[in-house]
Design a protein around this motif. Structure first.
Motif, PDB file in Angstrom:
ATOM      1  N   GLU A 153      18.320  26.153  -3.527  1.00  6.62           N
ATOM      2  CA  GLU A 153      16.910  25.807  -3.663  1.00  6.62           C
ATOM      3  C   GLU A 153      16.161  25.835  -2.330  1.00  6.62           C
ATOM      4  N   LEU A 154      16.864  26.082  -1.261  1.00  2.00           N
ATOM      5  CA  LEU A 154      16.204  26.163   0.050  1.00  2.00           C
ATOM      6  C   LEU A 154      15.485  27.497   0.187  1.00  2.00           C
ATOM      7  N   THR A 155      14.310  27.465   0.770  1.00  2.00           N
ATOM      8  CA  THR A 155      13.507  28.673   0.945  1.00  2.00           C
ATOM      9  C   THR A 155      13.220  28.893   2.427  1.00  2.00           C
ATOM     10  N   ASP A 156      12.544  30.001   2.698  1.00  2.00           N
ATOM     11  CA  ASP A 156      12.173  30.304   4.082  1.00  2.00           C
ATOM     12  C   ASP A 156      11.272  29.228   4.675  1.00  2.00           C
ATOM     13  N   ALA A 157      10.414  28.656   3.844  1.00  2.00           N
ATOM     14  CA  ALA A 157       9.491  27.626   4.339  1.00  2.00           C
ATOM     15  C   ALA A 157      10.254  26.396   4.819  1.00  2.00           C
ATOM     16  N   GLY A 158      11.233  25.953   4.053  1.00  2.00           N
ATOM     17  CA  GLY A 158      12.017  24.790   4.444  1.00  2.00           C
ATOM     18  C   GLY A 158      12.817  25.041   5.712  1.00  2.00           C
ATOM     19  N   MET A 159      13.412  26.228   5.833  1.00  2.00           N
ATOM     20  CA  MET A 159      14.176  26.553   7.032  1.00  2.00           C
ATOM     21  C   MET A 159      13.274  26.627   8.259  1.00  2.00           C
ATOM     22  N   SER A 160      12.040  27.089   8.064  1.00  2.00           N
ATOM     23  CA  SER A 160      11.104  27.184   9.195  1.00  2.00           C
ATOM     24  C   SER A 160      10.758  25.808   9.746  1.00  2.00           C
TER      25      SER A 160
END
Length: 529
Positions: A153-160
């Motif tokens: 459920e992790l996306t690029d936004a969360g990793m950023s």
């Protein structure tokens, strides 16, 4: 003179008092029932709590020496222990299901100094999402290591956002996640001290040629290890690998695409590599020629790369003279043999560890290896049709420094064991597996003649189908784990070993795997787990 004597007397009294105090406290803590009643009890008759006098720092050091389970039990003793245990825990592993989100504030209020975090989710469960990762990054800004497993459920936004909050990250390992190139680039652009990056099955970068390039970012200057596993488009990490000027270890496992060109670009710019692993990737002698530019190379693994031949191996050997560890799984393609091994023997005198799986060396190459590589300490020969008693006798006579020898699925008999009894003076362990001509009597005879040598024998009677189907290459051989851990049951009690074999407990495999293997064997199908 008088002053010296006085000083010595004072020092002696101090040492005596200190030792007496230490003995009294040690006796009270370890076995209070034997302590003096006046020192172990208070006037009201209650037992004296010596641990309450320990500083928090000492108690924290004790907790750090305990296992995870013991630490959990200690945290239930009292509020003080709960607080100290939480404040001294630097490593934390959490079940990263979605239900974790509301517990994050309380968890990281207790464990407020965590620097190494693992978030692992079951494949059938819903994992934590961006909200949880962002909240963790706000609570743990000193995080240095992060491991993500099946956090889909992790996306690029969360990793950023995470990367911006945890800029001190040194190691990132992610597997079976769904964020893509943007999230990875955010980490590389913000974490300037990143040293290790391991990526496995990153599902967000499967767009083929249209995939966004990854790297290099500010992390390229500090990156020392890159490991890529099972990526459909792993070559999009090319800019990162090429830009990592201080890269020392590169591992590529089962990544699709032609890697020859990328290896040429990498080795033209990155010359600091000392360790390279290539497993089941499309690479030829052209790629090996590129690797030969890494003059400081010490460790190389070539596993199931059937397009690599003697010519490529010889090219590496001629230029990488510092090679210490060489693992080759030839996949029984017969593309690497005596010619390549002789080149290694002549050019790499520092070789200490050699593992050959599915390769057919003869006495010709083994004799040159034994004569030229005087530091060879660990040798494994697996699934070779040409390694018999003559070759083992050559090893016994020539390999003076050899300490650990593994022989698996080779036509060796008791005569080979007899040769080992009189050779290899530094030998400490011999492991023989699935060599049907080696009997229990031969192994016992070797043990009797070399009582300080650990001899592990597994005839493989219950798994004879595996050897014929090339199953010797399933797990490969790794030093030192397989060679260091002694198996007392197999070395001292062969009947016990046979019994374990029949039960399917051999080699640490699970009962389910053993059952499936039996079914597979019963249906005459090949095993390739």
């Amino acid at each position: 003179m008088g002053q010296s004597a006085s000083t010595a007397a004072i020092s002696s009294r101090r040492e005596f008092n200190h030792s007496q105090r230490y003995k009294s406290k040690s006796t009270a803590v370890i076995s209070p029932m034997h302590a003096d009643e006046s020192s172990a009890e208070l006037p009201d008759g209650t037992a004296y709590d010596y641990i309450s006098n320990l500083p928090d720092e000492c108690l924290a050091c004790i907790f750090q020496s305990l296992s995870s389970g013991d630490r959990k039990r200690c945290s239930l003793v009292c509020r003080r222990w709960l607080r100290i245990e939480g404040q001294s825990r630097h490593r934390l592993s959490l079940n990263a299901q979605s239900e974790l989100l509301p517990m994050i504030p309380s968890l990281f209020s207790r464990f407020d100094v965590v620097t190494k975090l693992a978030l692992k989710c079951d494949r059938r469960s819903v994992s934590v999402g961006d909200d949880a990762l962002i909240l963790i990054s706000q609570k743990c800004r000193n995080l240095t290591r992060l491991k993500l497993r099946a956090c889909r459920e992790l996306t690029d936004a969360g990793m950023s956002v995470f990367a911006k909050n945890c800029k001190g990250l040194k190691k990132l390992s992610c597997g079976s996640c769904t964020f893509g190139a943007k999230g990875m680039n955010a980490v590389l652009d913000n974490c300037s001290t990143l040293e290790e990056l391991s990526v496995k099955r990153l599902r967000g970068i499967t767009d083929g040629a249209a995939a966004e390039p990854i790297g290099p970012g500010v992390a390229a200057s500090s990156l020392k290890t890159v490991c890529l596993k099972e990526l459909y488009n792993g070559q999009c990490f090319g800019p990162l690998i090429i830009g990592a000027k201080n890269l020392r270890t590169l591992k590529l496992f089962r990544c699709s695409g032609d890697w020859d060109k990328l290896l040429q670009l990498v080795t033209d710019r990155v010359t600091s590599l000392v360790e390279i692993h290539l497993e089941r990737i499309q690479v030829t002698d052209v790629g090996l020629a590129a690797i030969s530019n890494c003059l400081d190379l010490e460790i190389m693994h070539l596993v199931k790369t059937p397009e690599c031949t003697n010519l490529g191996l010889a090219t590496v050997a001629e230029r990488c003279k510092l090679l210490r560890k060489l693992h080759i799984d030839g996949w029984k393609a017969n593309r690497i043999g005596d010619e390549g091994l002789i080149a290694v023997a002549k050019c790499c005198p520092n070789l200490q560890e050699l593992v050959l799986i599915g390769v057919n060396p003869t006495r010709v190459s083994l004799e040159v290896l034994a004569s030229n590589c005087q530091n060879l300490e660990r040798l494994a020969l697996c699934g070779s049709d040409t390694v018999g008693d003559v070759e083992i006798s050559c090893i016994a006579a020539k390999c003076v420094a050899l300490k650990k020898l593994c022989i698996k699925s080779c036509p060796v008999s008791d005569h080979g064991m007899e040769a080992l009894a009189g050779g290899c003076p530094n030998l400490v362990k011999v492991k023989v597996k699935k060599c049907r001509a080696v009997t229990t009597e031969g192994a016992d005879w070797l043990r009797a003649r070399r009582e300080y040598v650990v001899v592990n024998l597994d005839s493989g009677e219950a798994e004879h189908q595996d050897a014929s189907d090339g199953g010797v290459q399933e797990n490969g051989i790794e030093f030192p784990p397989q060679m260091v851990q002694p198996s007392v049951a197999s070395s001292r009690n062969t009947r016990s070993t046979s019994f374990k074999t029949r039960l399917g407990l051999l080699s640490g495999r699970s009962l389910v795997a053993c059952t499936l293997r039996r079914w597979s064997s019963g249906n005459s199908s090949s095993r390739n787990s």
